[in-house]
Design an enzyme around this catalytic site. Structure first.
Site, PDB file in Angstrom:
ATOM      1  N   LYS A 119       0.819  -1.220   0.000  1.00  0.00           N
ATOM      2  CA  LYS A 119       0.000   0.000   0.000  1.00  0.00           C
ATOM      3  C   LYS A 119       0.848   1.264   0.000  1.00  0.00           C
ATOM      4  O   LYS A 119       0.400   2.298  -0.475  1.00  0.00           O
ATOM      5  CB  LYS A 119      -0.887   0.000   1.234  1.00  0.00           C
ATOM      6  CG  LYS A 119      -2.148  -0.790   1.021  1.00  0.00           C
ATOM      7  CD  LYS A 119      -3.169  -0.449   2.085  1.00  0.00           C
ATOM      8  CE  LYS A 119      -4.443  -1.236   1.856  1.00  0.00           C
ATOM      9  NZ  LYS A 119      -5.052  -1.673   3.079  1.00  0.00           N
ATOM     10  N   ARG A 120       2.048   1.162   0.553  1.00  0.00           N
ATOM     11  CA  ARG A 120       2.920   2.338   0.569  1.00  0.00           C
ATOM     12  C   ARG A 120       3.174   2.853  -0.840  1.00  0.00           C
ATOM     13  O   ARG A 120       3.480   4.004  -1.057  1.00  0.00           O
ATOM     14  CB  ARG A 120       4.283   1.965   1.172  1.00  0.00           C
ATOM     15  CG  ARG A 120       4.335   1.929   2.648  1.00  0.00           C
ATOM     16  CD  ARG A 120       5.741   1.602   3.132  1.00  0.00           C
ATOM     17  NE  ARG A 120       6.207   0.313   2.614  1.00  0.00           N
ATOM     18  CZ  ARG A 120       7.210   0.159   1.788  1.00  0.00           C
ATOM     19  NH1 ARG A 120       7.895   1.183   1.366  1.00  0.00           N
ATOM     20  NH2 ARG A 120       7.556  -1.045   1.362  1.00  0.00           N
TER      21      ARG A 120
END
Ligand code: GLU
Length: 480
Positions: free
Chosen positions: A240-241
């Site tokens: 998700k980063r």
């Protein structure tokens, strides 16, 4: 291939479908379709604490959206516990597995002691010969010999050797009766007659354990193909980063499924220099042995480029239907959208309003979300003005012209692009101006920005009422 190919995608429903999982599903699907085989979907939901129905739905919806249809009804491991039980009993009877009564606390204590002594924390096999007292809880462990090596013959990585001394007597069934992944996966793959296990190479280290289970159960081995991971641009595992990673999140951003399929297939597989593939071509050319053995880097710009390509290719009617939900997300009410379409159709144009928007805006957009935002001003909504554009183009002289244009536009015969263009050209000829002197201020007043599709097309799509209102508001706000 002479045998009947059977492959499976086996997600654990503990979250959404990640793009890495989608690529695994896609490679399995293409492999099955290429060989005229069978593609199975197996939900690995034995972990009741972490599995949710919501994830099952998100996963199946993602696969359907990508057009990865499965054969046979989806399998659910949670419904197959008696099968695992049956095979566990067989292993117990033949002495290939044994009951272990060590408690989690004891195991943890020994694990810590091994780690602090610099040894690897392996189970020492102390329960191999123990007969547990009735009523005492136990887990089932596989008896694994430490001699020799286990070789995984992988279609992507070649021969990968694992020292058996690295394996310990691992658990097949936990004390609560739930099978472990390494046990259930083998029972299922054998029972479903899976011929090729195609999965992420994060599972490669599990494969020697699974091979031990195949041997113990006297099942023939399938072939294995472990696909390298997808990394972010910083070469860490995609997460998700790095931005959106779920398939449905991309759908919500306005990516098309054919673009996602085309993008994902090329993350690790290639066919010469070809970048764009129709689905039939993918089925025809896909070859699992041509998948590279190094990780692939997720390149958002490349994905955007492909999506823009498919946006330009897709049927405008289909895109127009999809666009509605993006307008809704952008805060435009269903009534407003409907009213616009009705007004447009009363003008007797050949295309619908949505199709005309697609034709006018798709060259400039990378996603449907972007397209909706870029054409938002066609509706009766507050426009977000770019301050620099206003300062540069809505100066007093331009505003004087806009005031006059505003008055005259009320009565022009027809509000279509050719009529509007002629009207503007006559106006500048009369005033001794250049077209840009009035076209650009009109664009800024209508759209809030200096860049848009051709201004007369934009005016036609916005319609007379909205154009007059918007010009009027801009003039009032600037006290012209
Ligand atoms: N449930 C496992 C996972 O989601 C499946 C791995 C496999 O394909 O064997 O990672």
């Amino acid at each position: 291939m002479s045998e009947q190919v059977r492959v499976r995608f086996a997600p654990s429903p503990t979250g959404y479908l990640h793009v890495g999982g989608a690529r695994t599903a896609l490679y399995n699907w293409l492999f099955a379709r290429h060989h005229g085989g069978t593609f199975l979907l197996r939900i690995e939901d034995t972990d009741v604490g972490r599995s949710t129905e919501e994830s099952v739905e998100a996963i199946t919806e993602s696969l359907q959206w990508l057009g990865l249809d499965w054969d046979e009804s989806p399998y659910r491991q949670a419904h197959r516990l008696s099968l695992y039980q049956e095979h566990a009993e067989r292993l117990l009877e033949t002495g290939k597995a044994y009951r272990c009564v060590c408690t989690p606390e004891e195991l943890e204590e020994r694990r810590r002691a091994a780690l602090s002594a610099g040894r690897s924390p392996r189970y020492d096999g102390r329960c191999r010969e123990v007969q547990p007292e009735p009523g005492k809880s136990w887990a089932l462990r596989l008896r694994v010999g430490d001699a020799g090596v286990t070789v995984v013959e992988d279609l992507i990585h070649g021969k990968v050797r694992f020292d058996n001394a690295e394996l310990d007597d691992f658990i097949l069934v936990r004390s609560d009766g739930v099978p472990t992944y390494n046990f259930a996966v083998v029972v299922d793959d054998a029972d479903m007659q899976v011929t090729h296990v195609i999965r992420g190479d994060d599972h490669l280290s599990n494969t020697p354990k699974q091979i031990q289970v195949y041997h113990a159960l006297e099942f023939p081995l399938p072939r294995f193909a472990h696909i390298p991971m997808i990394l972010g641009p910083d070469r860490t595992r995609l997460s998700k980063r790095h931005g959106a990673t779920s398939v449905l999140a991309y759908r919500e951003l306005g990516y098309l499924p054919e673009a996602m399929v085309n993008y994902l297939v090329r993350l690790g597989w290639s066919h010469g220099d070809q970048e764009i593939f129709r689905r039939e071509e993918l089925i025809r050319y896909f070859d699992i042995t041509r998948v590279g053995d190094t990780p692939a880097i997720f390149d958002q710009a490349k994905f955007d480029w492909l999506n823009a390509h498919y946006l330009r290719e897709a049927d405008p009617k289909r895109l127009a239907d999809l666009l509605v939900s993006f307008y809704r997300q952008a805060g435009i009410s269903p009534e407003e959208i409907e009213a616009k379409a009705v007004r447009w159709s009363s003008l007797g144009r050949t295309e619908t309003f949505g199709e005309a928007v697609i034709h006018t805006f798709r060259e400039r957009a990378k996603t449907l979300g972007e397209l909706a935002r870029a054409s938002h001003f066609l509706f009766r909504v507050p426009v977000d003005y770019d301050v620099q554009a206003v300062e540069k183009h809505l100066r007093p002289e331009a505003l004087r012209h806009l005031r006059e244009l505003h008055d005259r536009l009320k009565s022009i015969r027809s509000f279509d692009a050719p009529t509007l263009e002629k009207f503007y050209r006559d106006f500048v000829a009369e005033k001794g101006l250049k077209l840009g002197d009035v076209a650009q201020p009109t664009r800024v007043a209508l759209t809030g920005r200096t860049v848009s599709p051709p201004v007369f097309l934009v005016m036609e799509l916005a319609g007379r009422e909205i154009c007059l209102e918007r010009l009027g508001t801009a003039l009032d706000r600037l006290h012209a």
